[in-house]
Write a protein that holds these residues in place. Sequence first.
Motif, PDB file in Angstrom:
ATOM      1  N   PRO A  58       0.829  -1.217   0.000  1.00 32.32           N
ATOM      2  CA  PRO A  58       0.000   0.000   0.000  1.00 32.32           C
ATOM      3  C   PRO A  58       0.859   1.261   0.000  1.00 32.32           C
ATOM      4  O   PRO A  58       2.008   1.252   0.451  1.00 32.32           O
ATOM      5  CB  PRO A  58      -0.807  -0.122   1.303  1.00 32.32           C
ATOM      6  CG  PRO A  58      -0.736  -1.566   1.672  1.00 32.32           C
ATOM      7  CD  PRO A  58       0.578  -2.065   1.169  1.00 32.32           C
ATOM      8  N   LEU A  59       0.280   2.349  -0.491  1.00 26.35           N
ATOM      9  CA  LEU A  59       1.002   3.616  -0.554  1.00 26.35           C
ATOM     10  C   LEU A  59       1.421   4.082   0.835  1.00 26.35           C
ATOM     11  O   LEU A  59       2.528   4.613   1.016  1.00 26.35           O
ATOM     12  CB  LEU A  59       0.123   4.679  -1.223  1.00 26.35           C
ATOM     13  CG  LEU A  59       0.725   6.086  -1.337  1.00 26.35           C
ATOM     14  CD1 LEU A  59       2.022   6.054  -2.131  1.00 26.35           C
ATOM     15  CD2 LEU A  59      -0.277   7.047  -1.975  1.00 26.35           C
ATOM     16  N   SER A  60       0.563   3.874   1.831  1.00 25.41           N
ATOM     17  CA  SER A  60       0.900   4.279   3.197  1.00 25.41           C
ATOM     18  C   SER A  60       2.141   3.551   3.695  1.00 25.41           C
ATOM     19  O   SER A  60       2.984   4.137   4.382  1.00 25.41           O
ATOM     20  CB  SER A  60      -0.279   3.996   4.134  1.00 25.41           C
ATOM     21  OG  SER A  60      -1.395   4.773   3.791  1.00 25.41           O
ATOM     22  N   TRP A  61       2.256   2.276   3.357  1.00 22.22           N
ATOM     23  CA  TRP A  61       3.423   1.505   3.781  1.00 22.22           C
ATOM     24  C   TRP A  61       4.689   2.026   3.114  1.00 22.22           C
ATOM     25  O   TRP A  61       5.751   2.069   3.727  1.00 22.22           O
ATOM     26  CB  TRP A  61       3.217   0.025   3.451  1.00 22.22           C
ATOM     27  CG  TRP A  61       2.253  -0.658   4.357  1.00 22.22           C
ATOM     28  CD1 TRP A  61       1.180  -0.100   4.993  1.00 22.22           C
ATOM     29  CD2 TRP A  61       2.272  -2.032   4.740  1.00 22.22           C
ATOM     30  NE1 TRP A  61       0.525  -1.040   5.732  1.00 22.22           N
ATOM     31  CE2 TRP A  61       1.163  -2.228   5.599  1.00 22.22           C
ATOM     32  CE3 TRP A  61       3.095  -3.102   4.432  1.00 22.22           C
ATOM     33  CZ2 TRP A  61       0.878  -3.468   6.159  1.00 22.22           C
ATOM     34  CZ3 TRP A  61       2.814  -4.349   4.983  1.00 22.22           C
ATOM     35  CH2 TRP A  61       1.712  -4.521   5.840  1.00 22.22           C
ATOM     36  N   ILE A  62       4.574   2.411   1.853  1.00 22.12           N
ATOM     37  CA  ILE A  62       5.739   2.948   1.142  1.00 22.12           C
ATOM     38  C   ILE A  62       6.191   4.253   1.792  1.00 22.12           C
ATOM     39  O   ILE A  62       7.387   4.469   2.030  1.00 22.12           O
ATOM     40  CB  ILE A  62       5.404   3.169  -0.342  1.00 22.12           C
ATOM     41  CG1 ILE A  62       5.080   1.830  -1.019  1.00 22.12           C
ATOM     42  CG2 ILE A  62       6.554   3.866  -1.055  1.00 22.12           C
ATOM     43  CD1 ILE A  62       4.636   1.962  -2.461  1.00 22.12           C
ATOM     44  N   VAL A  63       5.223   5.135   2.096  1.00 21.35           N
ATOM     45  CA  VAL A  63       5.546   6.410   2.744  1.00 21.35           C
ATOM     46  C   VAL A  63       6.200   6.171   4.099  1.00 21.35           C
ATOM     47  O   VAL A  63       7.232   6.776   4.436  1.00 21.35           O
ATOM     48  CB  VAL A  63       4.272   7.268   2.897  1.00 21.35           C
ATOM     49  CG1 VAL A  63       4.553   8.499   3.754  1.00 21.35           C
ATOM     50  CG2 VAL A  63       3.745   7.681   1.534  1.00 21.35           C
ATOM     51  N   MET A  64       5.614   5.271   4.899  1.00 18.77           N
ATOM     52  CA  MET A  64       6.169   4.995   6.221  1.00 18.77           C
ATOM     53  C   MET A  64       7.563   4.384   6.130  1.00 18.77           C
ATOM     54  O   MET A  64       8.442   4.697   6.939  1.00 18.77           O
ATOM     55  CB  MET A  64       5.226   4.067   6.995  1.00 18.77           C
ATOM     56  CG  MET A  64       3.945   4.735   7.456  1.00 18.77           C
ATOM     57  SD  MET A  64       2.949   3.686   8.546  1.00 18.77           S
ATOM     58  CE  MET A  64       2.391   2.429   7.395  1.00 18.77           C
ATOM     59  N   SER A  65       7.774   3.522   5.152  1.00 16.69           N
ATOM     60  CA  SER A  65       9.084   2.880   5.005  1.00 16.69           C
ATOM     61  C   SER A  65      10.159   3.900   4.650  1.00 16.69           C
ATOM     62  O   SER A  65      11.250   3.908   5.242  1.00 16.69           O
ATOM     63  CB  SER A  65       9.012   1.791   3.933  1.00 16.69           C
ATOM     64  OG  SER A  65       8.084   0.782   4.293  1.00 16.69           O
ATOM     65  N   VAL A  66       9.855   4.768   3.689  1.00 19.82           N
ATOM     66  CA  VAL A  66      10.835   5.773   3.264  1.00 19.82           C
ATOM     67  C   VAL A  66      11.143   6.742   4.399  1.00 19.82           C
ATOM     68  O   VAL A  66      12.317   7.018   4.713  1.00 19.82           O
ATOM     69  CB  VAL A  66      10.325   6.530   2.023  1.00 19.82           C
ATOM     70  CG1 VAL A  66      11.254   7.692   1.690  1.00 19.82           C
ATOM     71  CG2 VAL A  66      10.211   5.588   0.831  1.00 19.82           C
ATOM     72  N   LEU A  67      10.096   7.259   5.043  1.00 17.25           N
ATOM     73  CA  LEU A  67      10.307   8.202   6.142  1.00 17.25           C
ATOM     74  C   LEU A  67      11.002   7.530   7.324  1.00 17.25           C
ATOM     75  O   LEU A  67      11.834   8.150   8.005  1.00 17.25           O
ATOM     76  CB  LEU A  67       8.969   8.800   6.586  1.00 17.25           C
ATOM     77  CG  LEU A  67       8.241   9.667   5.561  1.00 17.25           C
ATOM     78  CD1 LEU A  67       6.965  10.252   6.166  1.00 17.25           C
ATOM     79  CD2 LEU A  67       9.140  10.779   5.045  1.00 17.25           C
ATOM     80  N   GLY A  68      10.666   6.272   7.564  1.00 17.34           N
ATOM     81  CA  GLY A  68      11.312   5.548   8.658  1.00 17.34           C
ATOM     82  C   GLY A  68      12.807   5.380   8.430  1.00 17.34           C
ATOM     83  O   GLY A  68      13.612   5.542   9.355  1.00 17.34           O
ATOM     84  N   LEU A  69      13.194   5.065   7.199  1.00 16.44           N
ATOM     85  CA  LEU A  69      14.620   4.932   6.889  1.00 16.44           C
ATOM     86  C   LEU A  69      15.342   6.270   7.028  1.00 16.44           C
ATOM     87  O   LEU A  69      16.495   6.324   7.482  1.00 16.44           O
ATOM     88  CB  LEU A  69      14.791   4.372   5.476  1.00 16.44           C
ATOM     89  CG  LEU A  69      14.350   2.912   5.278  1.00 16.44           C
ATOM     90  CD1 LEU A  69      14.451   2.522   3.808  1.00 16.44           C
ATOM     91  CD2 LEU A  69      15.194   1.974   6.137  1.00 16.44           C
ATOM     92  N   ILE A  70      14.668   7.352   6.636  1.00 12.96           N
ATOM     93  CA  ILE A  70      15.267   8.687   6.809  1.00 12.96           C
ATOM     94  C   ILE A  70      15.462   8.989   8.293  1.00 12.96           C
ATOM     95  O   ILE A  70      16.513   9.501   8.712  1.00 12.96           O
ATOM     96  CB  ILE A  70      14.389   9.762   6.143  1.00 12.96           C
ATOM     97  CG1 ILE A  70      14.357   9.560   4.630  1.00 12.96           C
ATOM     98  CG2 ILE A  70      14.906  11.162   6.484  1.00 12.96           C
ATOM     99  CD1 ILE A  70      13.422  10.512   3.906  1.00 12.96           C
ATOM    100  N   MET A  71      14.454   8.656   9.109  1.00 15.93           N
ATOM    101  CA  MET A  71      14.565   8.872  10.553  1.00 15.93           C
ATOM    102  C   MET A  71      15.739   8.098  11.143  1.00 15.93           C
ATOM    103  O   MET A  71      16.470   8.606  12.003  1.00 15.93           O
ATOM    104  CB  MET A  71      13.268   8.457  11.252  1.00 15.93           C
ATOM    105  CG  MET A  71      12.110   9.408  11.074  1.00 15.93           C
ATOM    106  SD  MET A  71      10.666   8.879  12.040  1.00 15.93           S
ATOM    107  CE  MET A  71      11.299   9.032  13.721  1.00 15.93           C
ATOM    108  N   MET A  72      15.914   6.876  10.695  1.00 12.96           N
ATOM    109  CA  MET A  72      17.018   6.061  11.207  1.00 12.96           C
ATOM    110  C   MET A  72      18.370   6.664  10.830  1.00 12.96           C
ATOM    111  O   MET A  72      19.304   6.681  11.641  1.00 12.96           O
ATOM    112  CB  MET A  72      16.895   4.633  10.668  1.00 12.96           C
ATOM    113  CG  MET A  72      15.680   3.889  11.178  1.00 12.96           C
ATOM    114  SD  MET A  72      15.492   2.255  10.411  1.00 12.96           S
ATOM    115  CE  MET A  72      13.845   1.814  10.985  1.00 12.96           C
ATOM    116  N   ALA A  73      18.473   7.165   9.594  1.00  9.93           N
ATOM    117  CA  ALA A  73      19.724   7.792   9.157  1.00  9.93           C
ATOM    118  C   ALA A  73      20.004   9.058   9.963  1.00  9.93           C
ATOM    119  O   ALA A  73      21.146   9.308  10.386  1.00  9.93           O
ATOM    120  CB  ALA A  73      19.656   8.107   7.665  1.00  9.93           C
ATOM    121  N   VAL A  74      18.961   9.858  10.197  1.00  9.84           N
ATOM    122  CA  VAL A  74      19.125  11.080  10.989  1.00  9.84           C
ATOM    123  C   VAL A  74      19.531  10.738  12.419  1.00  9.84           C
ATOM    124  O   VAL A  74      20.410  11.387  13.007  1.00  9.84           O
ATOM    125  CB  VAL A  74      17.826  11.911  10.970  1.00  9.84           C
ATOM    126  CG1 VAL A  74      17.900  13.054  11.979  1.00  9.84           C
ATOM    127  CG2 VAL A  74      17.562  12.457   9.574  1.00  9.84           C
TER     128      VAL A  74
END
Length: 209
Positions: free
Chosen positions: A139-155
Motif C-alpha cells: 500500500p502507498l501508506s506503507w511505502i511512505v512509512m518505510s521511506v520516512l522511517g529509513l530517513i529517521m534512522m539515518a538522521v
Amino acid sequence: MQFDNCVQVIVFVRLNVQSPATNLPKTRTRINRPTIAHPLTNSIHPQEGTHAVLFIILKLIHLISIVIWVGGMFFAHFFLRPALQELEAPVRVKLMRDVLGRFFSVVLILVLLVLLSGIGLIGAVHGMAAKAGAQFTMPLSWIVMSVLGLIMMAVFGHIRFALYKRLNNAVEANDWAAGGAALGSIRKWVAFNLALGLVIIAAMRFPLG
C-alpha cells in the motif's frame, strides 16, 4: 340435486405420511478446527494461520517501538529542554548529556525493532497473500512509512554517532560553549525527526490510497 336412498358416508382419512429422512435423528456436523491462544488476550480463537499470528505480534512490536521513540522526542523537545533553560550552562549541558545518553541507548534498540518488525510485517503479509493465491502489492501508506522511517534512522545515526559524540567530548573538556552548540544541533535534528515521526503516525491512522 337430490340423492334418494343413498347413504352418504363421509370418511375422513388422515394420512400421516412422514419422509424416512424426517424419522432420522437430527445431527449437526461439527468441524473441529485447530485453535490457538490469541497472542494479546491468551483466549482461544480459531487458527488463522502462522502468518496472521506473526503479523499481529510484529505489528504490536512495531507500534510500541514507534510510539516510545516519537513520544520520547516529543517530551525532550517540548518539556525537558525548556524546563532546563533556567539552569546554568555547566549544569544544563551535563544533565542533557546524561539524559540524552540514556535515551539514545534505548532508541538504538527501538530502531532495530522497528526495522526488523517492519521487514517481518511485509514478509508476513506477502506470505498470507501467497497462501490465498493473491498478488501482494505494498500500500502507498506503507511505502511512505518505510521511506520516512529509513530517513529517521539515518538522521538518528547522525545524531547519536556524530552530534552526541561532539556533546560528550565538550562536557569531558568542560567546554560549555561547544556543548551548548552541540545541543543546539541535536535539538534541530530531533525536531526534524519528530516531524517525520508524526507524519508516520498520521499515515498509520489515516492510510493513503
